[in-house]
Scaffold this motif. Structure first.
Motif, PDB file in Angstrom:
ATOM      1  N   ARG A  20       0.849  -1.190   0.000  1.00 44.30           N
ATOM      2  CA  ARG A  20       0.000   0.000   0.000  1.00 44.30           C
ATOM      3  C   ARG A  20       0.884   1.240   0.000  1.00 44.30           C
ATOM      4  N   GLY A 148      -5.540  -6.244   4.397  1.00 41.77           N
ATOM      5  CA  GLY A 148      -5.949  -5.041   3.680  1.00 41.77           C
ATOM      6  C   GLY A 148      -6.797  -4.133   4.557  1.00 41.77           C
ATOM      7  N   ALA A 151      -4.557  -2.487   7.016  1.00 44.94           N
ATOM      8  CA  ALA A 151      -3.796  -1.395   6.394  1.00 44.94           C
ATOM      9  C   ALA A 151      -4.674  -0.155   6.251  1.00 44.94           C
ATOM     10  N   ASP A 152      -5.948  -0.339   5.911  1.00 37.28           N
ATOM     11  CA  ASP A 152      -6.884   0.793   5.851  1.00 37.28           C
ATOM     12  C   ASP A 152      -7.035   1.429   7.231  1.00 37.28           C
ATOM     13  N   GLU A 155      -3.922   3.416   8.123  1.00 43.39           N
ATOM     14  CA  GLU A 155      -3.894   4.725   7.462  1.00 43.39           C
ATOM     15  C   GLU A 155      -4.914   5.681   8.097  1.00 43.39           C
TER      16      GLU A 155
END
Length: 161
Positions: A20, A148, A151-152, A155
């Motif tokens: 990412r 995933g 990771a979102d 962030e």
């Protein structure tokens, strides 16, 4: 086929990768992986949580992280850091539980890298498994979806503060 080429092919068959581009400097992304209070806020895909994160982040250090599902079931994970390069790389494994004590069943080694890219961080997580079957199990468990989502969430946390 040379041994080097064969080994590379085997490694690829046993590896899952997530990458990412995160809108934050790599120092902050690294901190979110190495500071327990930050890790607890994003590490498990919602609605799961991470109520426990004990980290001795150094080469040869250990970690103990508990993920909790929405029904209150805990999933404890113990591991060791094999390599820590501040703001650049973290390598950890569940093959050892601390103090170089072998685990009952090693599953994978994670190689995390943090690279500058235009004021942001290219975050890459590699999950390297002992067997192709372990990789397949991890993939079916939802590696890409779960990592995933995390990771979102990572962030999102970094955007907030």
């Amino acid at each position: 086929m040379t041994a080097e080429i064969q080994n590379k092919a085997e490694d690829t068959n046993r590896e899952l990768v997530l990458t990412r581009l995160i809108d934050a400097p790599r120092e902050r992304v690294f901190a979110a992986w190495t500071q327990p209070d930050l890790l607890k806020q994003w590490f498990a895909p919602r609605p799961w949580s991470t109520p426990v994160a004990e980290l001795d982040v150094r080469t040869g250090g250990w970690n103990y992280v508990v993920m909790r599902d929405q029904d209150g079931n805990d999933y404890p994970n113990r591991g060791m850091y094999l390599e820590v390069v501040p703001n650049e790389k973290i390598v950890f494994t569940d093959a050892y539980t601390g103090d170089w004590q072998p685990s009952n069943k090693p599953f994978f080694t994670a190689v995390l890298t943090f690279e500058d890219e235009g004021g942001k961080t290219r975050y890459t997580a590699r999950a390297r498994h002992w067997t192709v079957e372990d990789r397949q199990v991890h993939e079916k468990m939802g590696f890409h979806e779960g990592w995933g989502m995390c990771a979102d969430q990572l962030e999102e946390l970094l955007r907030r503060g």
